[in-house]
Every structure is written in C-alpha cells, then in structure tokens.
Design a protein around this motif. Structure first.
Motif, short mmCIF file in Angstrom:
data_model
loop_
_atom_site.label_atom_id
_atom_site.label_comp_id
_atom_site.label_asym_id
_atom_site.label_seq_id
_atom_site.Cartn_x
_atom_site.Cartn_y
_atom_site.Cartn_z
N GLU A 18 0.83 -1.21 0.00
CA GLU A 18 0.00 0.00 0.00
C GLU A 18 0.86 1.26 0.00
N ALA A 19 1.97 1.24 0.72
CA ALA A 19 2.88 2.39 0.73
C ALA A 19 3.46 2.62 -0.66
N ASN A 20 3.85 1.54 -1.34
CA ASN A 20 4.37 1.67 -2.70
C ASN A 20 3.31 2.21 -3.65
N ASN A 21 2.09 1.71 -3.53
CA ASN A 21 1.01 2.19 -4.41
C ASN A 21 0.74 3.67 -4.18
N THR A 22 0.77 4.09 -2.93
CA THR A 22 0.55 5.50 -2.62
C THR A 22 1.66 6.36 -3.21
N THR A 23 2.90 5.89 -3.11
CA THR A 23 4.03 6.63 -3.68
C THR A 23 3.89 6.76 -5.19
N ILE A 24 3.52 5.67 -5.85
CA ILE A 24 3.35 5.71 -7.31
C ILE A 24 2.24 6.66 -7.70
N LYS A 25 1.14 6.65 -6.97
CA LYS A 25 0.04 7.57 -7.26
C LYS A 25 0.48 9.01 -7.10
N HIS A 26 1.28 9.27 -6.06
CA HIS A 26 1.78 10.63 -5.84
C HIS A 26 2.70 11.06 -6.99
N ILE A 27 3.56 10.17 -7.43
CA ILE A 27 4.45 10.47 -8.56
C ILE A 27 3.63 10.75 -9.81
N LYS A 28 2.60 9.95 -10.06
CA LYS A 28 1.76 10.18 -11.24
C LYS A 28 1.09 11.54 -11.18
N ARG A 29 0.64 11.93 -9.98
CA ARG A 29 -0.02 13.22 -9.82
C ARG A 29 0.93 14.37 -10.11
N THR A 30 2.16 14.23 -9.64
CA THR A 30 3.12 15.33 -9.81
C THR A 30 3.90 15.24 -11.11
N ALA A 31 3.75 14.17 -11.85
CA ALA A 31 4.53 13.95 -13.07
C ALA A 31 3.80 14.39 -14.33
N ARG A 32 2.98 15.38 -14.23
CA ARG A 32 2.23 15.82 -15.41
C ARG A 32 3.14 16.32 -16.52
N GLY A 33 4.33 16.82 -16.17
CA GLY A 33 5.24 17.37 -17.16
C GLY A 33 6.00 16.32 -17.97
N TYR A 34 5.97 15.07 -17.51
CA TYR A 34 6.67 14.02 -18.25
C TYR A 34 5.87 13.70 -19.50
N CYS A 35 6.55 13.74 -20.63
CA CYS A 35 5.80 13.66 -21.89
C CYS A 35 5.47 12.23 -22.32
N ASN A 36 6.13 11.22 -21.76
CA ASN A 36 5.78 9.87 -22.19
C ASN A 36 5.87 8.88 -21.02
N GLN A 37 5.37 7.71 -21.26
CA GLN A 37 5.28 6.68 -20.22
C GLN A 37 6.66 6.21 -19.77
N LYS A 38 7.61 6.14 -20.69
CA LYS A 38 8.96 5.68 -20.35
C LYS A 38 9.60 6.59 -19.31
#
Length: 54
Positions: A18-38
């Motif tokens: 659950e901690a890892n999933n929360t971290t990944i969700k947070h990164i996705k939220r703040t990673a709007r500037g990343y232009c691709n999935q890689k």
C-alpha cells in the motif's frame, strides 16, 4: 474466515504494498510534465531505489 486465519498463520500484511502504491500515485499526480510513459516509469524506478537505499 479463511482469509483471517491465513493472516494469523502467515503474519503477513499489505502495508508495504500500500505504501508503494501511494508513492506511485503521488508520482503520477506530480509527473504531469513528463511527456511519455517511459520517462514516468524511470522516475518511479528512481524514487523506489532511493526509498530502498534510505
């Protein structure tokens, strides 16, 4: 009831997952500037490595 018995016997919890999933969700939220999935996957991997090393 079977799941509860399994938890008691194995003493396993999902806290780390659950901690890892929360971290990944947070990164996705703040990673709007990343232009691709890689690039996004790279950031997730780097931050996971940093958390493991700390």
């Amino acid at each position: 009831m079977e799941g509860s018995q399994s938890l008691i016997v194995n003493v396993a919890t999902t806290g780390k997952v659950e901690a890892n999933n929360t971290t990944i969700k947070h990164i996705k939220r703040t990673a709007r500037g990343y232009c691709n999935q890689k690039n996004c996957i790279s950031v997730i991997t780097l931050r996971s490595a940093a958390r493991t090393a700390a």
